[in-house]
Design an enzyme around this catalytic site. Sequence first.
Site, short mmCIF file in Angstrom:
data_model
loop_
_atom_site.label_atom_id
_atom_site.label_comp_id
_atom_site.label_asym_id
_atom_site.label_seq_id
_atom_site.Cartn_x
_atom_site.Cartn_y
_atom_site.Cartn_z
N GLU A 34 -5.84 0.33 -4.22
CA GLU A 34 -6.91 -0.67 -4.27
C GLU A 34 -6.72 -1.71 -3.17
O GLU A 34 -7.69 -2.12 -2.51
CB GLU A 34 -6.93 -1.35 -5.65
CG GLU A 34 -7.87 -2.53 -5.76
CD GLU A 34 -9.33 -2.17 -5.57
OE1 GLU A 34 -9.64 -0.99 -5.35
OE2 GLU A 34 -10.16 -3.08 -5.62
N TYR A 35 -5.47 -2.13 -2.95
CA TYR A 35 -5.20 -3.07 -1.86
C TYR A 35 -5.62 -2.45 -0.52
O TYR A 35 -6.27 -3.09 0.31
CB TYR A 35 -3.71 -3.43 -1.82
CG TYR A 35 -3.35 -4.37 -0.71
CD1 TYR A 35 -2.98 -3.88 0.54
CD2 TYR A 35 -3.39 -5.75 -0.89
CE1 TYR A 35 -2.66 -4.74 1.58
CE2 TYR A 35 -3.08 -6.62 0.14
CZ TYR A 35 -2.71 -6.10 1.37
OH TYR A 35 -2.40 -6.95 2.39
N ASP A 36 -5.24 -1.18 -0.33
CA ASP A 36 -5.60 -0.49 0.92
C ASP A 36 -7.12 -0.41 1.08
O ASP A 36 -7.65 -0.55 2.18
CB ASP A 36 -5.00 0.91 0.94
CG ASP A 36 -3.49 0.90 1.00
OD1 ASP A 36 -2.87 1.87 0.53
OD2 ASP A 36 -2.92 -0.08 1.51
N GLU A 113 9.70 10.75 8.39
CA GLU A 113 10.61 10.43 7.30
C GLU A 113 9.82 10.01 6.07
O GLU A 113 8.59 9.90 6.12
CB GLU A 113 11.59 9.33 7.74
CG GLU A 113 10.94 8.11 8.34
CD GLU A 113 11.91 7.25 9.13
OE1 GLU A 113 11.71 7.08 10.34
OE2 GLU A 113 12.85 6.74 8.53
N LYS A 115 8.33 7.64 3.09
CA LYS A 115 7.92 6.25 2.89
C LYS A 115 8.37 5.84 1.49
O LYS A 115 7.74 6.15 0.49
CB LYS A 115 6.41 6.08 3.03
CG LYS A 115 5.98 4.61 2.96
CD LYS A 115 4.50 4.44 3.17
CE LYS A 115 4.13 2.95 3.17
NZ LYS A 115 4.52 2.26 1.93
N GLU A 173 15.15 0.06 3.11
CA GLU A 173 14.48 -0.12 1.82
C GLU A 173 15.51 -0.06 0.70
O GLU A 173 16.30 0.88 0.62
CB GLU A 173 13.45 1.00 1.61
CG GLU A 173 12.41 0.69 0.57
CD GLU A 173 11.18 0.02 1.18
OE1 GLU A 173 10.21 -0.20 0.42
OE2 GLU A 173 11.17 -0.27 2.39
N CYS A 411 -16.02 -22.32 -20.35
CA CYS A 411 -16.47 -23.69 -20.63
C CYS A 411 -17.92 -23.79 -21.06
O CYS A 411 -18.37 -24.85 -21.49
CB CYS A 411 -16.24 -24.58 -19.40
SG CYS A 411 -17.37 -24.23 -18.02
N CYS A 426 -19.27 -19.90 -12.04
CA CYS A 426 -19.43 -20.97 -13.02
C CYS A 426 -19.69 -22.27 -12.28
O CYS A 426 -19.04 -22.56 -11.28
CB CYS A 426 -18.16 -21.08 -13.87
SG CYS A 426 -18.04 -22.62 -14.82
#
Length: 671
Positions: A34-36, A113, A115, A173, A411, A426
């Site tokens: 989703e971030y990507d 390699e 990830k 990593e 509210c 809002c």
Amino acid sequence: MEPIEQQLTELRTTLRHHEYLYHVMDAPEILDAEYDRLMRELRELEAQRPDLITPDSPTQRVGAAPLTAFNQIRHEVPMLSLDNVFDEESFLAFNKRVQDRLKSTENVIWCCELKLDGLAVSILYENGVLVSAATRGDGTTGEDITSNVRTIRAIPLKLHGDNIPARLEVRGEVFLPQTGFEKINEDARRTGGKVFANPRNAAAGSLRQLDPRITAKRPLTFFCYGVGILEGGELPDTHLGRLLQFKAWGLPVSDRVTLCDSPQAVLDFYHNVEKDRPTLGFDIDGVVIKVNSLALQEQLGFVARAPRWAVAFKFPAQEQMTFVRDVEFQVGRTGAITPVARLEPVQVAGVLVSNATLHNADEIERLGLRIGDKVVIRRAGDVIPQVVNVVLSERPEETRPIVFPTHCPVCGSDVERVEGEAVTRCTGGLICGAQRKESLKHFVSRRAMDVDGMGDKIIDQLVEREYVHTPADLFRLTAGKLTGLDRMGPKSAQNVVNALEKAKATTFARFLYALGIREVGEATAAGLAAYFGTLEALQAATIDELQKVPDVGIVVATHVFNFFAEESNRDVIGQLLAEGVHWPAPVVINAQEIDSPFAGKTVVLTGSLSQMSRDDAKARLVALGAKVAGSVSKKTDLVIAGEAAGSKLAKAQELGITVIDEAEMIRLLGA
């Protein structure tokens, strides 16, 4: 504001929020997939309108800022991230870009390699002895995790072998094997401790413990994959050669590293790893592909946040089907109302998923989603997935439409959706408890007032117990009142009070940013502070006067004007000043009195600089009387074009604006 400007603003705000959760809090709310997707959407929109790219856009930087619970280490060589590709076509396009830039028809030799899905760290050895270690942080500054890294048995405290450099910073990593992850969670369930969602979260949580004894009990491991600092020694001139040298010195390196002499060989490696992924014993989310030759890497260089000679080829997100049982609506700092799907819990890639963001009404309409629908959920290494599509062929009879609220769910204030915008908001402002919480969290954040120790949970309790209604109330808190909060002892309470007292001394730019004026990010706040100099001058400014500030257009100017026109906002500002919030008086610089070719000119930097950082260049230009803007317009006097200058250079040439290169800038800086 044009619709695309609003889309860009919302995307950048969303991405920054999730970068903070991922990099700083180790508590991601969305998947990497989703971030990507959001980052790709932002890149695509910025490609359509490069004149709207801002220096603080998530596409221009790496990651997010570190916590202040640890000491901080500044990376002498920035820790950049990698650009991503998601399919064969995109990889082949990347391969062609590399060959075109090298002006070569011969195949590039690639080093491929794994990830790894863990936490990126840098480890500094001096004369072969481990002296410090840090997280990536925001790519420039990370957290000092030396004591914790020393507990990881896979990482040598002293290198062995010959020809070890005087200073060597290796990067790699830290991750948790599947067996270790399962044991940690098994122990947690037995003792009532925290159960981690996935190995990545467990690794991050283990490595960022303030007590190294806890880290020592966790079976963390490490693979080395690169180098930062190299002084007083030499390394081989290929990436694979360097990995083998690291291994010879005692640093752990993955044994799944392969040289590929053609694009097809890279694709074969990718598919073989994807097939073997379930049996590796640790989490990966793709493969990393790097040009093997260091000479070619140097020739290819970097873009703003990533090298041109490497890419992460990510695996497709994993998918499952489930049902949408309900949709709830959350309210953010600016009043944005976000629909969240509550799902029939389903295991996706080893994680129990029960909710997903639906972004806005347009996304719901695009999906054609109804409550009760069967949907496809996609997840790839994060906690909250995305709804990919609705399985219309299996739609139950009892589904019902999703109705956006006409009043705020928190509210009760009216909601509004401005024509051309995707977001429903809002209108309650600070009378809305949800907005109040998020506004206060923003106010105390590191880049705003920087109140150390004032976390989200504390803010939540302060608002819920009605101890705090406005930012000024924070500075009236006592240690006695704070001690009544959950998990807040006398010492911690006093530390927060001390931090609040310390935060009173700030800068005008930070103060403006902390106020949370709509569309006013750090760069705009700094521009307003520099232009007007005093709060009184800014409050008295008209919309026309506000638009004279570099990068401030009619939309931002209107938001700023309306903010200061609101009596309740002026009242809060008055209370803050009465509580002792202050900043240094402005140093008035008369551009006419500065003997500099940059004095009084509006300057735009574009492209990458090789002789100094962009921040250093900006600072020196400002010191010589220049106003540094982020985009080219008719107000621009001068454009400084570094390597790979793009649309800003083209626009400057189109407008007939003077353009100089980096060498000329340096000459003039010394004039």
